[in-house]
Scaffold this motif. Sequence first.
Motif, PDB file in Angstrom:
ATOM      1  N   GLY A  60       0.804  -1.209   0.000  1.00 18.92           N
ATOM      2  CA  GLY A  60       0.000   0.000   0.000  1.00 18.92           C
ATOM      3  C   GLY A  60       0.843   1.269   0.000  1.00 18.92           C
ATOM      4  N   GLY A  62       0.569   3.739   2.495  1.00 18.46           N
ATOM      5  CA  GLY A  62       0.381   4.379   3.793  1.00 18.46           C
ATOM      6  C   GLY A  62       1.515   5.307   4.194  1.00 18.46           C
ATOM      7  N   HIS A 239       5.955  -0.361  10.639  1.00 17.40           N
ATOM      8  CA  HIS A 239       4.798   0.433  10.252  1.00 17.40           C
ATOM      9  C   HIS A 239       4.895   0.780   8.764  1.00 17.40           C
ATOM     10  N   GLY A 241       2.161   2.267   7.539  1.00 19.50           N
ATOM     11  CA  GLY A 241       1.169   3.328   7.602  1.00 19.50           C
ATOM     12  C   GLY A 241       0.884   3.590   9.061  1.00 19.50           C
ATOM     13  N   GLN A 243      -1.753   3.232  10.924  1.00 17.39           N
ATOM     14  CA  GLN A 243      -2.458   2.106  11.550  1.00 17.39           C
ATOM     15  C   GLN A 243      -2.320   0.845  10.707  1.00 17.39           C
ATOM     16  N   GLU A 244      -1.140   0.669  10.104  1.00 14.87           N
ATOM     17  CA  GLU A 244      -0.906  -0.493   9.248  1.00 14.87           C
ATOM     18  C   GLU A 244       0.456  -1.095   9.585  1.00 14.87           C
ATOM     19  N   ARG A 274      -4.547 -11.204  13.921  1.00 16.97           N
ATOM     20  CA  ARG A 274      -5.416 -10.160  13.355  1.00 16.97           C
ATOM     21  C   ARG A 274      -6.485  -9.724  14.363  1.00 16.97           C
ATOM     22  N   GLU A 279      -4.517  -3.579  13.416  1.00 12.42           N
ATOM     23  CA  GLU A 279      -3.753  -2.822  12.429  1.00 12.42           C
ATOM     24  C   GLU A 279      -2.809  -3.689  11.605  1.00 12.42           C
ATOM     25  N   ARG A 281      -1.547  -5.486   8.696  1.00 16.75           N
ATOM     26  CA  ARG A 281      -1.908  -5.511   7.272  1.00 16.75           C
ATOM     27  C   ARG A 281      -1.401  -6.792   6.604  1.00 16.75           C
TER      28      ARG A 281
END
Length: 298
Positions: A60, A62, A239, A241, A243-244, A274, A279, A281
Motif C-alpha cells: 500500500g 500508507g 509500520h 502506515g 495504523q498499518e 489479526r 492494524e 496488514r
Amino acid sequence: MALFANCAIAVAKAVAAIISGSSAMLAEALHSFADTGNQGLLLLGMKRAERPADEDHPFGHGKERFFWTFVVAGSLFTLGGGFSIYHGAMGLIHGHEVPDPLIALIVLGVAAIFESTALRTAWKQFQEKRGDRSVPHALREAKDPEILTVMGEDSAALSGIAVAVVGIVLSSLTGQAAFDAVASILIGLILVAVAFLLAREMLGLLLGEAATPEVRRRIADTVAGFESVDRVVELRTMHVGPQELLIAIDVLFRDGMDTDAIEGAIDEVESAIRDAVPEARAIFIEPETPRPAAPSRT
C-alpha cells in the motif's frame, strides 16, 4: 478545522502586520501562511495514502502520510522559523518603527481563539487514541502524523501569540522596537524546535519504525499461547502506515507435527494475530524446525 482556522488567521495577521508595522505580527502571519500550506500537504498525503496496493507498492501507500508530514516539518523550519528569525534579526540590526499595538493585539486575540479551537479538536482525537497511557508516553508512541502535526503547530502558534503579545506591548510601553524584533526571533525558534521534533519522529517512521513494545508483546503472547507453538524464535514488525503493520514471525512448532498440521496451525495463529492487533496488514509466519543436537564428545 486546522486548515480553516489557519487560512482565516493568516489573512488577518498579514493585514494587521501591514497596518501596525510589527515584526512579531509579520512573523506570526508567515507562521499562519506556512501552517495553511502545511494542512493542505497533510490532506494531500491522506488522500494519496488511500490508494490501494499495487504491483509496485504491494503493502500500500500508507507511508505517503509520513513523507508529506516530513515535508511539512521542512516547510515549518524554513518558511515559518527561518523567515521569522531572519526578519527579527534584520529588525534588530536596522531598526524599525514602534508598531501600533491596537489592531495587532485584537487580531492576536482572535487568532488565539481559532488556534485553541483547532488544538482542542486535535486533542480530543489524541485522547481517544492514547487510552490509559500517560500523555508523554502516548506522544512518544503516536504514529498518526496529522494529529501530531496539528497539535505541534497549534501549540507553537499559541506560544508564538503569547510571545508576540509580550513583544508588542513592551515595544509600545518603552518605545523600543527591539522588543518586537526579539519576539519575532523567539517565535522563529519555537517553530524550529517543533519542526525538528516532528521531522525526527517522521524520519523514524519513514525508515521503518517497529510497532510499540506493547503491541509487540501482545503479538508474542498471542502466538505463544497456542499449544502447537513451542516458542517464538524472532518477531519483526514495521509500520507501513499509521495504523498499518507488517509482521514477520519465525515460530518453532512442537515436535511431531506434520506439514498439514503446521499449515493449519499457521492459519490459526494468523487469525488470532489479526484479532489481537487489528492494524496488522500483512503477516508472514515462518515455521522453524528444531536444530539437531550437537554430537557429544567423549
